[in-house]
Design a protein around this motif. Structure first.
Motif, PDB file in Angstrom:
ATOM      1  N   TYR A 238       4.441   9.205 -10.916  1.00 52.70           N
ATOM      2  CA  TYR A 238       4.371   8.812 -12.406  1.00 52.70           C
ATOM      3  C   TYR A 238       3.640   7.839 -12.611  1.00 52.70           C
ATOM      4  N   LEU A 239       3.147   7.564 -13.848  1.00 49.34           N
ATOM      5  CA  LEU A 239       2.510   6.393 -14.456  1.00 49.34           C
ATOM      6  C   LEU A 239       3.625   5.168 -14.875  1.00 49.34           C
ATOM      7  N   PHE A 240       3.492   4.330 -14.720  1.00 48.27           N
ATOM      8  CA  PHE A 240       4.437   2.961 -15.162  1.00 48.27           C
ATOM      9  C   PHE A 240       3.507   1.679 -15.501  1.00 48.27           C
ATOM     10  N   GLU A 241       3.462   1.445 -16.649  1.00 48.58           N
ATOM     11  CA  GLU A 241       2.770   0.209 -17.129  1.00 48.58           C
ATOM     12  C   GLU A 241       1.331   0.224 -16.493  1.00 48.58           C
ATOM     13  N   VAL A 245       3.521   5.277  -9.479  1.00 43.42           N
ATOM     14  CA  VAL A 245       4.588   5.106  -8.654  1.00 43.42           C
ATOM     15  C   VAL A 245       5.102   6.284  -7.849  1.00 43.42           C
ATOM     16  N   THR A 246       5.091   6.502  -6.536  1.00 39.66           N
ATOM     17  CA  THR A 246       5.517   7.646  -6.045  1.00 39.66           C
ATOM     18  C   THR A 246       6.758   7.256  -5.250  1.00 39.66           C
ATOM     19  N   PRO A 247       7.969   7.579  -5.956  1.00 38.06           N
ATOM     20  CA  PRO A 247       9.330   7.181  -5.393  1.00 38.06           C
ATOM     21  C   PRO A 247       9.538   7.687  -3.964  1.00 38.06           C
ATOM     22  N   ARG A 248      10.399   6.746  -3.340  1.00 36.60           N
ATOM     23  CA  ARG A 248      10.982   7.210  -1.928  1.00 36.60           C
ATOM     24  C   ARG A 248      11.992   8.066  -1.985  1.00 36.60           C
TER      25      ARG A 248
END
Lengths: 285, 285
Positions: A238-241, A245-248
């Motif tokens: 997803y996009l953040f600022e 971000v691709t979470p672990r």
């Protein structure tokens, strides 16, 4: 120097191009070399290290000639740095150098010295500029069909799309090759939402650096150069600022604001899928 | 230093562990930091750079606490280097740091400074010690099921095996997790010959470096540590003088001894699959 000593072939990774991101080990190998051989654009990036050396720059499609030249010089007894951008072991001069040594019946015991010095590959340097798009399982796929049949490449795109790898495309297009990235996008859209984050990074950490952060639906609206890397997130990205971000997956198991663990989960043990909350189950990778 | 200025969080990749393979940019970020936060084993690897700094080492499973600690200190106005081995954007602290900033409603305009400095990931450092196993399309898969359901992981192994990616397995096993690498091997053997080259590299470029080069049939006979990387070649990979070579495909199009091009092929154009010799057709990737 020259004909008396045993020569040395160092296949040297220079990373994205900024001297600030080249490993000291690579720098030393270049500084110790009699000859520096490489694609002329990359030679220019490291010219500051090369005073007093013979530079052998050549054109982009001359890889085979370059590798032969480097091995010839090493066999004459010189120390040769054969340079590659990114990591020399990925889509680069490393495998060609070893194939050539094999053709010449090289042996480790009697032949010239050989080493490969690793570097920061384009996937990682480009990713670092756009957040953490490769935070979980990922792959690299070259879209060049100059040496690989297109059907082999599409099979890989399909597999990566289905199994939800984050993907970095190398060699996304060139003046003559424009259809491949379009077809790659079509395959991806069969498996990932149109708003999946995509980054296009050109000239990472160089003076001409250019970054676009967009998504699967829109990324073809932008200019994509031959040396760009195109990074596609997985279905959890997803996009953040303005970053991808691709979470672990920590948020599935932990309250990340204080490190406490959720009910039903155990630190250091297999994720308990049954205990996942509904929200977490939706993104269980 | 401290409470007056705006703090800075630098997520710093230290590479495989030898200072000789850490980028100068990473070194500078560590040298400029007030606090260095990381897993204690990694802190020890860079201790020489840290005189006069406060070191915050913590245990392996304390990632969430470490990230909170780093962000807390940066929000207090300090310069913080949060270090990760390999590349901080791959299976590392990068995504956790961004998820935490998001939890805290961080904005680029008003919040602490944030940067991620890339590094040489384990796939590339380990590969460089065993030839060129990742010369063509490749992927990384973590076999840890602590945060990812095992069925998601097996789907990726199957896809990578079917589409003939070279593969680097991260977190291959631990004291408690021994079955995953066995299952991964079973899946691979359904798609690749038993003599497919495999490398096990532990402690790459560190004092305790250990390298095994073997194949799919035999690699489970060897000790595989928790921090090892296991690299599996694709179906074209072969052994040469104790190294793994995964060719990029030049020999399909060129006589690599002199760079001349084969009949029916064109330099800089799509590989002509129809014109491949029988020998080349057998390895057309």
């Amino acid at each position: 120097m020259g004909n008396t000593a045993k020569g040395q072939l160092s296949v040297v990774s220079i990373g994205p191009g900024s001297l600030d991101l080249m490993a000291p080990m690579a720098r030393k190998a270049i500084e110790n070399a009699d000859y520096v051989v490489g694609y002329k654009t990359y030679i220019e990036l490291i010219e500051d290290l090369c005073s007093g050396k013979t530079l052998m720059g050549s054109a982009m499609t001359q890889e085979v000639e370059r590798a032969n030249q480097a091995v010839d010089l090493a066999e004459e007894g010189y120390k040769v740095a054969l340079i590659s951008s990114g990591d020399a072991g990925m889509y680069a001069m490393g495998s060609l150098a070893l194939e050539l040594l094999q053709e010449r019946n090289w042996t480790r015991a009697d032949g010239i010295g050989y080493e490969l010095i690793p570097g920061i590959t384009a996937a990682n340097s480009c990713a670092s500029l756009v957040g953490v798009p490769l935070g979980h399982d990922s792959c690299t796929i070259s879209l060049s069909d100059l040496l690989t049949p297109w059907e082999v490449i599409t099979k890989r795109i399909r597999a990566a799309a289905e199994a939800d790898f984050a993907i970095t495309f190398y060699n996304p297009q060139s003046k003559r090759r424009r259809s491949q990235i379009v077809e790659a996008r079509d395959i991806l859209l069969q498996h990932r939402p149109a708003n999946t984050p995509v980054a296009i990074v050109q000239g990472a950490y160089r003076d001409n650096q250019k970054i676009v952060i967009t998504d699967l639906e829109h990324f073809l609206d932008y200019d994509i150069g031959m040396l760009a890397a195109v990074t596609v997130g997985n279905s959890s990205s997803y996009l953040f600022e303005g970053m991808i971000v691709t979470p672990r997956g920590y948020t599935k198991k932990y309250d990340i604001t204080d490190g406490s663990i959720y009910e039903g989960q155990k630190r250091g043990r297999t994720l308990n899928v049954e205990a996942l909350s509904d929200q977490n189950r939706a993104t269980d990778r």
